[in-house]
Motif scaffolding. Structure first.
Motif, PDB file in Angstrom:
ATOM      1  N   ASN A   1       0.803  -1.216   0.000  1.00 14.51           N
ATOM      2  CA  ASN A   1       0.000   0.000   0.000  1.00 14.51           C
ATOM      3  C   ASN A   1       0.839   1.270   0.000  1.00 14.51           C
ATOM      4  O   ASN A   1       0.424   2.305  -0.515  1.00 14.51           O
TER       5      ASN A   1
ATOM      6  N   LEU B   1      -6.553   5.762   6.151  1.00  8.37           N
ATOM      7  CA  LEU B   1      -5.655   5.408   5.046  1.00  8.37           C
ATOM      8  C   LEU B   1      -4.226   5.204   5.552  1.00  8.37           C
ATOM      9  O   LEU B   1      -3.539   4.253   5.158  1.00  8.37           O
TER      10      LEU B   1
ATOM     11  N   TYR C   1      -1.336   3.312   3.493  1.00 12.12           N
ATOM     12  CA  TYR C   1      -1.336   4.042   2.221  1.00 12.12           C
ATOM     13  C   TYR C   1      -0.504   5.309   2.376  1.00 12.12           C
ATOM     14  O   TYR C   1      -0.373   5.859   3.474  1.00 12.12           O
TER      15      TYR C   1
ATOM     16  N   GLU D   1     -10.816   0.386   0.160  1.00 13.39           N
ATOM     17  CA  GLU D   1      -9.650  -0.417  -0.224  1.00 13.39           C
ATOM     18  C   GLU D   1      -9.931  -1.254  -1.471  1.00 13.39           C
ATOM     19  O   GLU D   1      -9.088  -1.361  -2.366  1.00 13.39           O
TER      20      GLU D   1
END
Length: 214
Positions: A2, A24, A29, A114
Motif C-alpha cells: 500500500n 488510510l 497508504y 480499499e
C-alpha cells in the motif's frame, strides 16, 4: 504494498477529512496531500500527480467533478474516486460521463475504499454496492445515447441546456436557424425523445450538469 500507492484526499469537512486520512495511513497508504476545497485539491493533483485522488463532490471553489474535468484536461494520469452522500441518478450519470472509475458513498465501510482503490488501479470501475442496479444501468444508457451525438450536436445540446433559443444558438454559431432545427431533430431522434415539442429542452435542463461535462 500500500505504501507504493500515492493518494491525495479532499473534503471540506475537517473531521471527515482527518478520519479518512487516519484510516488510510493506518492501512499503510501513502497520503501525500489533504485538501479542504476543490482548488487546493486541483493544485495538489497537478503538482504531485498521485496514483489516486479521493474527492468529495460538494466542495468550495471547485466541485469534485470540476476538479476531475480540469485535471483530465491537463492530461494527468491520476485515478479518481468520488466519496459522497449523493445517491441520485444524475450524480452517477455525471461520474460516468467524466469516466470516473470509482464512486463510493460516505456511509460505506472503509474496506470498500480499499476494494475500490485496488479495482481502479487495475483499470476497472467500482461503484458503491449501495447503488441500485437500475440507477447504474440507466446512467450507462444515457451516456451511450449522448455518445451518439456529433460534435456539432453536442455543442447545440449544451446551448439548449443553458436555455438558449434556436435563433440565439444560430447567431452564436453563425449558422441558420433552419440548420439548428435540423440538429435538434437529430438530437431528439438519437436520445429517443420523440413526443412533446419542449421535451428536448426539458430533458436538457434536467440533465444540464451531465451535458456540460461532455
Amino acid at each position: 504494498m500500500n505504501k507504493d500507492v500515492s493518494i491525495v484526499i479532499a473534503d471540506d469537512h475537517p473531521m471527515l477529512l482527518k478520519g479518512l486520512h487516519d484510516q488510510l495511513e493506518d492501512s499503510n497508504y501513502n497520503v501525500i496531500s489533504s485538501a479542504a476545497n476543490g482548488m487546493q485539491a486541483l493544485e495538489a493533483i497537478l503538482t504531485l500527480q498521485p496514483d489516486i485522488a479521493l474527492l468529495d463532490i460538494d466542495m468550495p471553489l471547485l466541485s469534485g467533478f470540476e476538479v476531475v474535468k480540469m485535471a483530465k484536461d491537463k492530461g494527468v494520469h491520476t485515478h479518481f474516486i468520488m466519496l459522497s452522500f449523493h445517491k441520485e441518478a444524475d450524480y452517477v450519470t455525471q461520474a460516468k460521463a467524466l469516466q470516473i472509475q470509482g464512486y463510493l458513498l460516505k456511509e460505506d465501510p472503509f474496506f470498500e475504499i480499499e476494494r475500490c482503490i485496488e479495482a481502479v488501479l487495475s483499470g476497472k470501475y467500482y461503484f458503491s454496492k449501495s447503488f441500485e442496479d437500475n440507477i447504474l444501468n440507466n446512467a450507462s444508457k444515457e451516456i451511450k445515447k449522448l455518445q451518439l451525438l456529433t460534435p456539432s450536436e453536442s455543442t447545440i445540446l449544451k446551448l439548449i441546456a443553458q436555455r438558449m433559443a434556436t435563433i440565439d444558438i444560430a447567431e452564436n454559431l453563425f449558422i441558420s436557424a433552419r440548420t439548428v432545427e435540423k440538429h435538434r431533430s437529430n438530437i431528439i431522434r438519437k436520445l429517443g425523445l420523440e413526443g412533446e415539442t419542449n421535451q428536448l429542452t426539458n430533458w436538457a435542463l434536467t440533465n444540464k450538469s451531465t451535458i456540460l461535462e461532455l
